[in-house]
Every structure is written in C-alpha cells, then in structure tokens.
Design an enzyme around this catalytic site. Sequence first.
Site, short mmCIF file in Angstrom:
data_model
loop_
_atom_site.label_atom_id
_atom_site.label_comp_id
_atom_site.label_asym_id
_atom_site.label_seq_id
_atom_site.Cartn_x
_atom_site.Cartn_y
_atom_site.Cartn_z
N HIS A 139 -12.77 -31.50 -71.94
CA HIS A 139 -12.03 -31.60 -70.68
C HIS A 139 -11.32 -32.94 -70.52
CE1 HIS A 139 -15.94 -33.33 -69.14
NE2 HIS A 139 -15.11 -34.12 -68.51
N ASP A 169 -17.47 -27.79 -74.67
CA ASP A 169 -16.86 -28.99 -74.09
C ASP A 169 -16.88 -30.17 -75.05
OD1 ASP A 169 -15.42 -30.32 -72.17
OD2 ASP A 169 -17.15 -30.90 -70.96
N SER A 246 -17.23 -39.39 -68.79
CA SER A 246 -17.17 -38.19 -69.61
C SER A 246 -16.72 -38.51 -71.03
CB SER A 246 -16.20 -37.18 -69.00
OG SER A 246 -16.73 -36.62 -67.83
#
Length: 404
Positions: A139, A169, A246
């Site tokens: 992402h 992911d 992230s």
Amino acid sequence: MNLSLKQLATYASLLVIGSGVGLLGGQYLLKPQRSSENLSTFPTVVKPLSNPAEQSSATAAAAPNNSNFIAAAVERVGPAVVRIDAARKIVNDVPDAFQNPIFRKFFGGELPVPKERVERGTGSGFILSGDGRLLTNAHVVAGTNRVEVTLKDGRTFEGEVLGSDSVTDVAVVKINAKGLPSVQLGRSDNLIPGQWAIAIGNPLGLDNTVTAGIISATGRSSSQVGVPDKRVSFIQTDAAINPGNSGGPLLNDRGEVIGINTAIRADAQGLGFAIPIETAKRVAEQLFAKGKVEHPYLGVQMVDLTPALRKEINQDTDANLKVNQDQGVLVVRVFDSSPADKAGIQQGDIIQKINGKQVRTSSDVQLRVESSSIGAPLQLEVNRNGQVLAVQVKPAPYPANANS
C-alpha cells in the site's frame, strides 16, 4: 442453499479463503501514507545466545558508546531503513448525474471535464542486500511503479517497483546502487509475548524514528486485525507505530528483522501489527523472480464454531442447517466453480483435518492453504451431518476477480 449475508453477520465475522469481503472495517485502519533476481543472498540468522540477559549484555558490549541493546540494534540497522516517497495520479470522474439528458440540455450538451490531481505520501522500507533490493508494504507504493528512496545518510535514488502483492501487502523495490547497508533477517515463528520489539521508520515524516515495546501477541488473523482480504497471520506489538511507519522493520533485541510494520488499530493506542518476516521473505522471493505471486485458492468462506454459535445456528429455522459439533471450522459458503465446489465441498461441512493434520480455526485452514502448492492435491477430512468424509481438493491460482 447459501446463508444470507444477514445470517452470516449474525453468526460471526467470516474469514475468506479465496474471496475478499471488502476493505478495512470501520474501527480498524491500515496506515497507507500516500500525501529476475531471488533472495538467496539473504543473510543467515544469528544463533541466539543462551539467555536474554547474556544476549542483551553481549549485544550492547558489541557497540561502543551505546548504553543498551536497543541503541546497539538501532545503530546497526538504522542506516538500512529508508524513506519511500510515492506519487500517483488520481482522476475525479464525472458523476453519473451529469450524464442525465436534462442536465445536458440545460448546459448546452457540455459535460464537466474530469479533473486530475497528484496524491503524494511517505512510507518506510528497508534494504535487503547491498545491491539495492528493498522491501516495503504494497500500500506504500500502490498506484505507481517509480518511487523516490532516501537513505539515512541523505542520498536519494529513484526506485523501481519490481512487484507488489496486495493479498499479503508486500512489495519489492530496486535502486541502482552498490555497497549499501543492509538488514539481517531473523525469525518470527518462535516469538512469544513479552519479548522485546523495536520499530524503526518515518512516522509523520520524521525520518529514522525509533520506538520500542514488546511482542503483545502472535498469530493474529486478518479478520481480527480488520483486514479480512489479506492472507497474513500478524504479529501484534505495543511499540508505537504511526502513519509513515508502514513498510519499516520490526526488530528483535538482536537487531534482526522479524516483521514489516503494516497496520494499527485506529481507535486505540498500543495496538500495532506487523507481517511476519517468513511471509514477507517468501512473497518477496517470488516478486523479485517473477514480478507477481500466485496464491493457492479454495473458494470457501468459513467461521470458527463455538457452543453459542452452534446453538444459534440450530435455532435459526431459516438457516436450513444443523450443526452437531461445538468446535471446528464450519463452511458457510462455497463459491461457484471454485476448486472446493468442484471437489464436492458443501455448505455445512466442518473441516477437521488437512493432509492428516488437525485444524481448529479458520486461520489454521488459511495457513495450510497458503503454504500449499497450486494444483497439488490437499486431503481434507470433513464432518458432514455426523459422517466423516475424505475430500481431495486441488487449489487453483487466486482469481483476479476474487474481491468482486
């Protein structure tokens, strides 16, 4: 006959094998901050010392001028943690209402022109090898194949996104450089709650921020985390993870990467989640080699049985289903033309074993399927109305339209 969506919601949250059920739940939040090689050269894992006290003191002693093992781990790994800046074009389509003949009549047949804007954001990543192979979240790089990678020493490189897998992911990036600092991979399959956890990343644009805490839990299912369309058994940590973290590494007390920081619980503090490094490594190897990942697919929806759920199902006259066990993995839906459908799996079947090994939860089934091979038979033992049956299923590639 399949249960209705209303009935499924009544019984429990579903874990999907081979079909997504939408994006993130309202009270959960993934944190995407958007404002022909293999990995055979990954470093080997260092053998742990005999006890944590000896281990921590030895680690700290190995790094002069640092007062503790966290500082020693960060000094070793920090230079290999990068900032990833990504940009993608967003087009605002003309609303359907503007297509109405009455609207066009009053506006002379002229329609508004779709507007295009650039969305930018920042995430984190880390260097796997000295020749510029990087690991991050899918992402973080979604919607683009080029990113800007900034090292801790200030050097900036253009990075090419070689592959991205939305199911786990995980994404991989390559920059053209040599002699780069790199991380050392550890193991997450032997983690226990209470062990140290260290996170490094770029939260809110603050590069190379370090936070520390503990491993809060392991084996959190995708549905528990709030991302049921993912196929990951997450590590939970209370080390502070914020927007921009992230894709950054989660470390153990030896400074080895044990996970990729990926998600947080939006309505709470101290609930962060990371992808185990074994999953990330397996996916990354395929992405570097082929640019894509093929996931085995059965095509069923399942729910974990409990005594209360069994009672509720059996009392529901509209369900047309009777359950005779208090535990197990109940199949509540079989997708048409899926491998499970072709093998004869039915709604109401209770999956008890896969390849002779007992499964107790939907997560167990998910992990067994994910670790299988496409086309290689899986031997399932199911209980159907009190009768134990053996069913052979051949997983197929995860279909592109599985989320529809």
